[in-house]
Motif scaffolding. Structure first.
Motif, PDB file in Angstrom:
ATOM      1  N   TYR A   1       0.854  -1.196   0.000  1.00 46.80           N
ATOM      2  CA  TYR A   1       0.000   0.000   0.000  1.00 46.80           C
ATOM      3  C   TYR A   1       0.886   1.241   0.000  1.00 46.80           C
TER       4      TYR A   1
ATOM      5  N   ASP B   1       3.073   6.433   7.325  1.00 42.81           N
ATOM      6  CA  ASP B   1       3.595   5.091   7.059  1.00 42.81           C
ATOM      7  C   ASP B   1       3.498   4.235   8.326  1.00 42.81           C
TER       8      ASP B   1
ATOM      9  N   PRO C   1      -5.433   3.431   2.940  1.00 40.50           N
ATOM     10  CA  PRO C   1      -4.325   3.391   3.905  1.00 40.50           C
ATOM     11  C   PRO C   1      -4.233   4.693   4.697  1.00 40.50           C
TER      12      PRO C   1
ATOM     13  N   THR D   1      -1.701  -2.616  12.897  1.00 38.07           N
ATOM     14  CA  THR D   1      -0.281  -2.517  12.568  1.00 38.07           C
ATOM     15  C   THR D   1       0.451  -3.770  13.038  1.00 38.07           C
TER      16      THR D   1
ATOM     17  N   TRP E   1     -10.205  -0.396   1.097  1.00 36.70           N
ATOM     18  CA  TRP E   1      -9.573   0.158   2.298  1.00 36.70           C
ATOM     19  C   TRP E   1      -8.576   1.238   1.913  1.00 36.70           C
TER      20      TRP E   1
ATOM     21  N   GLY F   1      -6.362   3.189   9.079  1.00 30.17           N
ATOM     22  CA  GLY F   1      -6.956   3.358   7.754  1.00 30.17           C
ATOM     23  C   GLY F   1      -8.466   3.488   7.859  1.00 30.17           C
TER      24      GLY F   1
ATOM     25  N   PRO G   1       1.182   4.929   1.687  1.00 29.96           N
ATOM     26  CA  PRO G   1       0.612   5.771   2.744  1.00 29.96           C
ATOM     27  C   PRO G   1      -0.092   7.002   2.166  1.00 29.96           C
TER      28      PRO G   1
ATOM     29  N   SER H   1       4.152  -1.590   3.363  1.00 32.40           N
ATOM     30  CA  SER H   1       4.206  -0.196   2.933  1.00 32.40           C
ATOM     31  C   SER H   1       5.213  -0.020   1.805  1.00 32.40           C
TER      32      SER H   1
END
Length: 212
Positions: free
Chosen positions: A59, A166, A162, A89, A160, A112, A61, A195
């Protein structure tokens, strides 16, 4: 007089039972996926609906929304009626943490936000339920559940977005139910998303190290 009191008491009890029965179809009663508690609520242990996740590898950020897809391992269509979903996370499935009581019983932060959920008959989880178990949602739509009994069929995709900052690797957590009490349910094996910013920084440092 005693008959009237008994009648009113019976009416109240029936109303409470009716309320209890109709609340669960309108959403999961908790903000964390804890296998023992779900089993107690459903009155049967977890079974397998044959569900798996399909996720992108990474993804960005603050970047574009990405798809989270629940599908069956063998490709067959699986119907379900209820869902609870959130992203945490780190690289550990939250139900593992809630079972072991690590970190106070699960991840504290749900990160997110899920997008276009109302079109799929989903809603943000009730804030008070999350506060009660010390969960901090980064957005009102960080944790979502069904708003009515779903008539959903796999593959089922939710989008979703993000977080802007980060977060490194994140883990997608989903539990699915085929119906109400005594209906089969499954905690879908979690997947991780990395990330791109973290990968880019790691690659950059590796390149600099080689030049040195």
């Amino acid at each position: 007089m005693q008959f009237l009191q008994y009648y009113h008491l019976t009416t109240i009890l029936l109303s409470l039972l009716s309320l209890t029965a109709t609340c669960l179809p309108n959403g999961a009663p908790r903000c964390k996926i804890t296998e023992s508690i779900i089993a107690q609520g459903h009155k049967i242990p977890q079974g397998s609906l044959g569900l798996v996740m399909k996720l992108p590898a990474s993804y960005t950020p603050g970047g574009a929304p990405i798809p989270i897809t629940i599908t069956s391992a063998n490709g067959a269509a699986v119907k379900f009626a209820g869902i609870l979903a959130y992203v945490t996370t780190g690289g550990t499935q939250d139900s593992v943490l809630t079972a072991s009581k690590v970190g106070g019983g699960g991840a504290v932060a749900h990160v997110g936000r899920f997008r276009r959920i109302h079109a799929q008959q989903l809603r943000p989880q009730t804030a008070a339920l999350c506060t009660a178990v010390n969960v901090k949602n980064s957005h009102a739509k960080s944790t979502v559940t069904h708003s009515v009994p779903l008539n959903a069929t796999t593959p089922f995709t939710i989008m979703w977005s993000p977080p802007r900052r980060d977060k490194g690797v994140v883990t997608v957590n989903v539990v699915v139910s085929s119906g109400s009490s005594k209906s089969p349910w499954q905690i879908v094996p979690s997947g991780q998303i990395w990330s791109r910013a973290r990968h880019a920084n790691t690659a950059k440092k590796a390149t600099v190290s080689k030049k040195a």
